[in-house]
Design an enzyme around this catalytic site. Structure first.
Site, PDB file in Angstrom:
ATOM      1  N   PRO A 139       2.197  -5.102  -1.692  1.00 31.55           N
ATOM      2  CA  PRO A 139       1.905  -5.885  -0.487  1.00 31.55           C
ATOM      3  C   PRO A 139       1.036  -5.161   0.539  1.00 31.55           C
ATOM      4  O   PRO A 139       1.081  -5.511   1.725  1.00 31.55           O
ATOM      5  CB  PRO A 139       3.301  -6.104   0.086  1.00 31.55           C
ATOM      6  CG  PRO A 139       3.968  -4.765  -0.140  1.00 31.55           C
ATOM      7  CD  PRO A 139       3.442  -4.306  -1.497  1.00 31.55           C
ATOM      8  N   ASP A 140       0.290  -4.138   0.141  1.00 31.91           N
ATOM      9  CA  ASP A 140      -0.378  -3.285   1.123  1.00 31.91           C
ATOM     10  C   ASP A 140      -1.258  -4.059   2.092  1.00 31.91           C
ATOM     11  O   ASP A 140      -1.191  -3.849   3.314  1.00 31.91           O
ATOM     12  CB  ASP A 140      -1.219  -2.236   0.399  1.00 31.91           C
ATOM     13  CG  ASP A 140      -0.380  -1.289  -0.423  1.00 31.91           C
ATOM     14  OD1 ASP A 140      -0.352  -0.094  -0.114  1.00 31.91           O
ATOM     15  OD2 ASP A 140       0.253  -1.740  -1.392  1.00 31.91           O
ATOM     16  N   HIS A 141      -2.111  -4.927   1.556  1.00 35.13           N
ATOM     17  CA  HIS A 141      -3.059  -5.601   2.438  1.00 35.13           C
ATOM     18  C   HIS A 141      -2.370  -6.570   3.391  1.00 35.13           C
ATOM     19  O   HIS A 141      -2.743  -6.677   4.564  1.00 35.13           O
ATOM     20  CB  HIS A 141      -4.106  -6.339   1.596  1.00 35.13           C
ATOM     21  CG  HIS A 141      -5.003  -5.423   0.825  1.00 35.13           C
ATOM     22  ND1 HIS A 141      -4.669  -4.948  -0.424  1.00 35.13           N
ATOM     23  CD2 HIS A 141      -6.207  -4.872   1.129  1.00 35.13           C
ATOM     24  CE1 HIS A 141      -5.638  -4.165  -0.860  1.00 35.13           C
ATOM     25  NE2 HIS A 141      -6.573  -4.091   0.054  1.00 35.13           N
TER      26      HIS A 141
END
Length: 777
Positions: A547-549
């Site tokens: 889920p980084d972005h």
């Protein structure tokens, strides 16, 4: 009204139904007064599955902290006259509303945007994942691609819309002019879920997805999953020190003693020998034992948890990550996605009953004269110009947060040190700047500064005195160990805002665990859902960076809210995001259903369980696919007119019972057509369908071309021009991002110290000679 929340005093009118509901929910969590306007019969989302005891858990999770009114056209206009932001899911009367109230920020969240050749197309979660480039990289080689689980497209797009809304509102605070913010779910999915033209994980060696293989890569070696005595575990061995720990853990076997194995690409090449040895080590150990030993040896490790295990995991219960759903006894839902000033910005009031606040809201409205046309400049600006950000962020989520602010005009200074460079600088070819790094750090300045030295810390604090924001995503406690915790920085600048993100949050028994996105997905239950249902080992999330972005966007929304609140009260503060809790928040109605119906949240593969056809179908060509999704009886009639079958299946239950027959008819039809042809014919008939678009194909997609989704970026150390994403939405009064090249290590050290701190050239020379400051040569 909680005056401690940053958006207190901001009024949002929510005229959404499905699309956009989470956008306004995020603003409500941060203190905005969100008034949801519904028709007399109530919003359709009040009946959206899953439903328990007559209560839609979707509605309950997506509309907490709001007030609800039933309002006709006149009352709606009166409400809008008092609003700062309007969030809507349809075009409708937007021009009339903006003419009536020029300072209003209108956020239109639609599937494809207000313009372009796909503007009137039909869409679902799965069509967005197919068209955006996410699907083509999901799955195992030799098998059909695998649709990601949950509602990642719509939930991520809602977060991006909230960011765009606050950008436009911040702009309005300076120039008095509102905006029309045109948010396309399709485009937001391509930017926020797993962007093909964005920074990638460090295991990718700097190679972006756009330059990857045509088919689904076999990425299982990047973040491998191993069975163990009571389930499965995942490890991430990226840095040389992590391999050293794994080597020690294995007992320092001679066959793995080659120093060359410290290099990422050499280890991946030897995975066929290394991974069986790790598998033997783990086979008789429990998940708990492996995670504990991983911590001991410095090897990032996580257990794969089931959804029910997630709901009761000690980390999440200790942090209060879940709260009850008052209307459904025993149900649990995620309690917000972010912490502000040390407090969870979570559920204060449950989702409202239909029309619950009509009387109190409408009675409080005072006659408001429609605004006259603003005399403020109507040009395009970069709203965050004048803000200074000290960016200590690393890898993907750290890069994205700083980039979002830099794109909107902030002076973002990336601070790192040659002894501890950003892990995303690691490349297979030794390049100073990779395409992946260039995407993630455009528009930033590079300052090389040794924060392990007293002099370096002193210089950093001098910069803090003249900055607005410090961002980092180190392991919790790192900033404090450097003498740069919030209390120390607040003493230097009481207005400073300090934002951090981490895998599991700053508190709780897992807070000090080494964490990467793949480990977070495992521990938050997503990896277990992202697999083929017919294969226990068919996990297929290894190539994604989710889920980084989206976690960066959640944090950006909260940080910008804090900056808005600071304009009111003059106070700085803190923002903290746990990536694991972002995932929980994006699975919120599914987890709520799991909490009252254990075992319902399971891998579904490519067969949507609620209607048929709803899945993935082969097209003419090599590994070509089209998603076809029927949302109800009307869609089925339109599809059947195209297929020309003799199937008399008027209701969803009938179609589900005959799924095999329907799927065979759809496959026979799509097999004779290219995926683009199949998509076009079905969309012309009003059926939600989308080709599986590969990442390079996005550049020529006619809708993206029409809407200016891509621009061309040039970097002096990268030979070819780079197509790069544009802004988060289409605005009327917000300028497109500049496209300044990402810095090499310490590229702007001298310029920053002279410009910001007023140092002389001789002072900078001395600091470089002492090793306190790095300068690129």
């Amino acid at each position: 009204m909680d005056v401690r929340l940053p958006l207190t005093g901001v009024r949002v009118v929510d005229r959404t139904d499905g699309l956009g509901e989470m956008t306004s929910r995020l603003l409500a969590d941060l203190g905005a007064d969100v008034i949801r306007v519904e028709p007399p019969e109530g919003a359709a989302s009040r009946r959206q599955e899953p439903v328990v005891d007559g209560v839609s858990l979707y509605y309950a999770t997506h509309n907490a902290n709001k007030r609800a009114v039933v309002a006709g056209p006149d009352d709606f206009r009166r409400l809008v006259d008092t609003a700062d932001i309007l969030v809507t899911h349809a075009a409708g009367d937007l021009d009339e509303l903006r003419d009536r109230r020029p300072e209003l920020v209108v956020v239109a969240v639609t599937d494809f945007g207000l313009t372009g050749p796909y503007r009137d197309w039909q869409a679902t979660e799965w069509t967005h994942l197919a068209l955006s480039g996410a699907l083509c990289r999901s799955g195992l080689p030799g098998r059909e691609p695998l649709l990601p689980p949950g509602s990642l497209a719509y939930e991520s797009a809602a977060t991006q819309a909230a960011w765009a809304a606050l950008v436009a509102y911040y702009n309005r605070l300076d120039n008095g002019v509102g905006d029309l913010v045109d948010v396309s779910v399709y485009e937001a999915t391509a930017q926020a879920v797993d962007p093909g033209f964005g920074i990638a994980g460090s295991a990718g060696g700097g190679v972006p997805a756009a330059d990857g293989p045509r088919g689904r890569p076999d990425a299982r070696h990047l973040y491998p999953i191993f069975p163990c005595a009571d389930g499965s575990v995942r490890i991430c061995i990226l840095a040389p020190r992590q391999w050293k720990g794994m080597f020690t853990w294995l007992g320092e076997p001679a066959e793995f003693a080659d120093p060359e194995l410290a290099k990422l690409h050499r280890r991946f090449a030897a995975a066929g020998e290394i991974y069986p040895a790790i598998g033997r080590l783990f086979a008789t150990r429990t998940r708990e034992q492996i995670v504990a030993e991983g911590q001991q040896y410095g090897v990032p490790t996580a257990a794969l948890l089931s959804p029910t295990e997630v709901l009761h995991a000690e980390q999440f219960t200790t942090r209060g990550a879940f709260t009850g759903v008052p209307s459904v006894p025993g149900a649990l839902m995620p309690d917000g996605l972010v912490e502000v000033d040390g407090r969870r910005a979570g559920i204060r009031t449950p989702a409202p009953e239909h029309g619950q606040h009509t009387g109190e809201v409408l009675a409080a409205l005072k006659p408001v004269e429609p605004a006259t046309a603003s005399t403020a400049p109507a040009g395009r600006t970069r709203p965050l110009a004048g803000l200074r950000v000290l960016d200590l962020g690393v890898i993907v989520v750290g890069a994205e947060l700083g980039r979002l602010f830099a794109d909107m005009g902030a002076d973002v200074i990336k601070v790192e040190n040659k002894a501890f460079p950003d892990g995303s600088r690691q490349t297979f070819d030794g390049a100073l700047v990779s395409a992946s790094f260039a995407y993630g750090h455009r528009n930033k300045l590079g300052l090389g500064l040794d924060l392990r030295s007293d002099e370096g810390v002193a210089i950093f604090k001098r910069l803090v005195a003249q900055s607005d924001l410090v961002v980092s995503n180190f392991k919790p406690g790192t900033m404090e160990s450097l003498g740069l915790g919030y209390d120390q920085l607040k003493a230097v600048n009481p207005r400073i805002i300090v934002a951090d993100s981490s895998a599991f949050g700053p508190t709780g028994p897992w807070s000090r665990r080494l964490g990467y996105g793949p480990l977070v997905r495992a521990a938050a239950g997503l990896s277990g859902l992202w697999r083929y249902p017919d294969r226990e080992d068919g996990f297929s999330d290894a190539s994604t960076v989710y889920p980084d972005h989206v976690a960066a966007r959640v944090e950006a929304v909260a940080v910008l809210a804090k900056l808005i609140g600071r304009r009111r009260d003059g106070r700085g503060g803190t923002v903290s995001v746990a990536q694991a809790e972002v995932i929980l928040g994006q699975l919120q109605h599914q987890l709520a259903f799991e909490s009252v119906r254990p075992g319902t949240l399971v891998p579904v593969g490519n067969d949507g369980p609620d209607d048929a056809p709803y899945g993935l179908y082969p097209c003419a060509g090599d590994d070509e696919w089209c998603v076809v999704t029927v949302r109800g009886d009307d869609d089925w009639r339109r599809l059947n007119d195209v297929l020309k079958t003799d199937l008399d299946l008027p209701a969803a239950r009938d179609r589900i019972a005959h799924r095999d027959r329907i799927d065979a008819a759809v496959r026979a039809w799509t097999a004779d057509r290219s995926p683009r042809q199949a998509m076009a014919e079905l969309q012309a008939a009003g059926v939600p369908a989308a080709m599986m678009q590969r990442v390079p194909e996005l550049r020529d997609d006619p809708h993206l071309v029409h809407r200016g989704f891509f621009r061309t970026m040039h970097h002096p150390r990268i030979a070819e021009p780079m197509p790069t994403e544009n802004g988060p939405a289409l605005f009327q009064h917000v300028e497109e991002p500049p496209l300044e090249p990402a810095p090499v290590m310490g590229e702007h050290s001298r310029a920053v110290l002279i410009r910001v701190l007023g140092m002389s050239g001789e002072e900078v020379d001395a600091l470089i000679a002492e090793g306190v400051v790095d300068e690129f040569c």
